[in-house]
Design an enzyme around this catalytic site. Structure first.
Site, PDB file in Angstrom:
ATOM      1  N   GLU A 191       0.769  -1.196  -0.122  1.00  0.00           N
ATOM      2  CA  GLU A 191      -0.455   0.149   0.015  1.00  0.00           C
ATOM      3  C   GLU A 191       0.838   1.145   0.053  1.00  0.00           C
ATOM      4  O   GLU A 191       0.576   2.085  -0.138  1.00  0.00           O
ATOM      5  CB  GLU A 191      -1.006   0.162   0.797  1.00  0.00           C
ATOM      6  CG  GLU A 191      -2.137   0.752   1.293  1.00  0.00           C
ATOM      7  CD  GLU A 191      -1.452   2.550   1.867  1.00  0.00           C
ATOM      8  OE1 GLU A 191      -2.494   3.233   1.813  1.00  0.00           O
ATOM      9  OE2 GLU A 191      -0.697   2.595   1.933  1.00  0.00           O
ATOM     10  N   GLU A 192       1.625   1.216   0.640  1.00  0.00           N
ATOM     11  CA  GLU A 192       3.025   2.526   0.826  1.00  0.00           C
ATOM     12  C   GLU A 192       3.329   2.827  -0.378  1.00  0.00           C
ATOM     13  O   GLU A 192       4.276   3.858  -0.116  1.00  0.00           O
ATOM     14  CB  GLU A 192       3.999   2.031   2.201  1.00  0.00           C
ATOM     15  CG  GLU A 192       3.278   2.218   3.858  1.00  0.00           C
ATOM     16  CD  GLU A 192       2.357   3.070   4.144  1.00  0.00           C
ATOM     17  OE1 GLU A 192       2.300   4.079   3.655  1.00  0.00           O
ATOM     18  OE2 GLU A 192       1.843   3.030   4.846  1.00  0.00           O
ATOM     19  N   HIS A 300       3.207   7.760  10.053  1.00  0.00           N
ATOM     20  CA  HIS A 300       4.991   7.570   9.036  1.00  0.00           C
ATOM     21  C   HIS A 300       6.330   8.245  10.400  1.00  0.00           C
ATOM     22  O   HIS A 300       6.568   8.358   9.749  1.00  0.00           O
ATOM     23  CB  HIS A 300       4.756   8.409   8.076  1.00  0.00           C
ATOM     24  CG  HIS A 300       3.848   7.843   6.767  1.00  0.00           C
ATOM     25  ND1 HIS A 300       3.901   7.968   5.301  1.00  0.00           N
ATOM     26  CD2 HIS A 300       3.351   6.388   7.042  1.00  0.00           C
ATOM     27  CE1 HIS A 300       3.098   7.035   4.387  1.00  0.00           C
ATOM     28  NE2 HIS A 300       2.948   6.481   5.723  1.00  0.00           N
TER      29      HIS A 300
END
Ligand code: CO
Ligand code: ZN
Length: 329
Positions: A191-192, A300
């Site tokens: 996803e990242e 993050h």
């Protein structure tokens, strides 16, 4: 629940190398579903059969990380980021590679405002190139190394983005045993780096409704950018981010369910960022999709923070979606 979260967040799983996370999740959920498969990109897809609508829930297993790009003569390692690392949070933090090797991130001289990734290096305690290469080589992936920390109602950990979504999904899956619908619980990969795993799994599943579970930013810390999301104010129902405008019917459905079931919720308008919902809704000819967001501070960074009451609200809302009448979707 906290035990589950601790075990997930302390796992190693940068984008593309999520296997130890998916292996753990597979063990935890096998007895609650009819079938579990893994696709070519490593997405773990758990299926609980039903005769109603096909619902795809998705939470991503990968976390932001780094990849080694160069080992110099003195054994210092240069690196690129995997996903959107916040550079200012890196200095002094520790990196762990898949073989367990640990290093600290240092920086070259120069002002902080000029800081870029190429001014940083990882020191794994080696004094020559050769001794460094016994532990870490070009192409090796690493993650930020941090332990889970229980503060009571709130917890701090690395990779709550999005292991907290995985934990919510695991819990919701256990509580959705009487759903009339055909449920797919996807623990997605990559996803990242661009919602990649969700794209292929959505294509395969071809759902009637897509719901992502992921963290969102908050506006509740000193001098924070303006955003009407706060820890402790309940499950986030996404209105939009840069990957998705939640389908109006899906948004209304989630709001109605939250009101009917007395689940605390807050509407989320996120300026930048995306979730698996962005990939799911563009699959094939389009899928009505939405996202249930877990409010999270310091996203993050090595120390993300969520509130357990919000986590519970997200579980409750996910279960409510899995069990509701979906005739209008
Ligand atoms: Co993220
Ligand atoms: Zn995420």
């Amino acid at each position: 629940m906290k035990e589950l979260i601790k075990s997930l967040v302390e796992s190693f799983g940068p984008s593309g190398y999520e296997e130890s996370v998916t292996t753990k999740i597979r063990e935890l959920i096998t007895e609650y579903v009819d079938e579990i498969t893994m696709d070519a990109l490593g997405n773990l897809i758990a299926h609980k059969k039903g005769n109603g609508k096909k619902i795809m829930f998705s939470a991503h297993t990968d976390e932001i990380g780094i990849v080694a790009t160069h080992v110099d003569d003195k054994g210092f390692i240069r690196f690129q980021s995997i996903g959107g690392l916040n550079i200012l949070t890196l200095i002094g933090n520790r990196v762990r590679f898949s073989n367990g090797a640990i290093g600290v991130i240092g920086k070259e001289k120069g002002e902080l405002k000029d800081l870029s990734l190429d001014k940083l290096f990882i020191d794994i305690g080696a004094d020559t190139k050769i001794s460094a290469q016994e532990k870490v080589n070009v192409g090796d992936f690493g993650i930020i190394h941090r332990e889970f920390c229980d503060l009571g109602r709130r917890v701090i950990a690395k990779s709550l983005d999005d292991r907290i979504g995985c934990a919510v999904l695991i819990e919701a899956l256990k509580q959705s045993q009487n759903s009339p619908h055909d449920l797919y619980f996807v623990f997605s990969t990559q996803e990242e780096v661009g919602l990649r795993g969700a794209r292929t799994s959505a294509y395969q599943i071809n759902p009637d409704l897509g719901i992502a579970l992921d963290v969102t930013l908050t506006g509740d810390t000193p001098e924070a950018p303006r955003m009407d999301i706060a820890l402790g104010n309940g499950a986030g129902i996404k209105v939009k981010d840069s990957s998705l405008i939640t389908h109006p019917k899906v948004k209304q459905l989630m709001i109605k369910l939250a009101k009917d079931k007395g689940i605390k919720y807050q509407l989320e308008v996120l300026e930048r960022g995306g979730t698996d919902g962005g990939a799911i809704h563009l699959s094939r000819a389009g899928v009505p999709s939405g996202t249930i967001s877990i409010p999270c501070r310091y996203v993050h960074s090595a120390s993300e923070m969520v509130d357990m009451d919000d986590v519970q609200a997200c579980v409750d809302l996910t279960v409510a979606v899995a069990n509701t009448d979906l005739r209008d979707i």
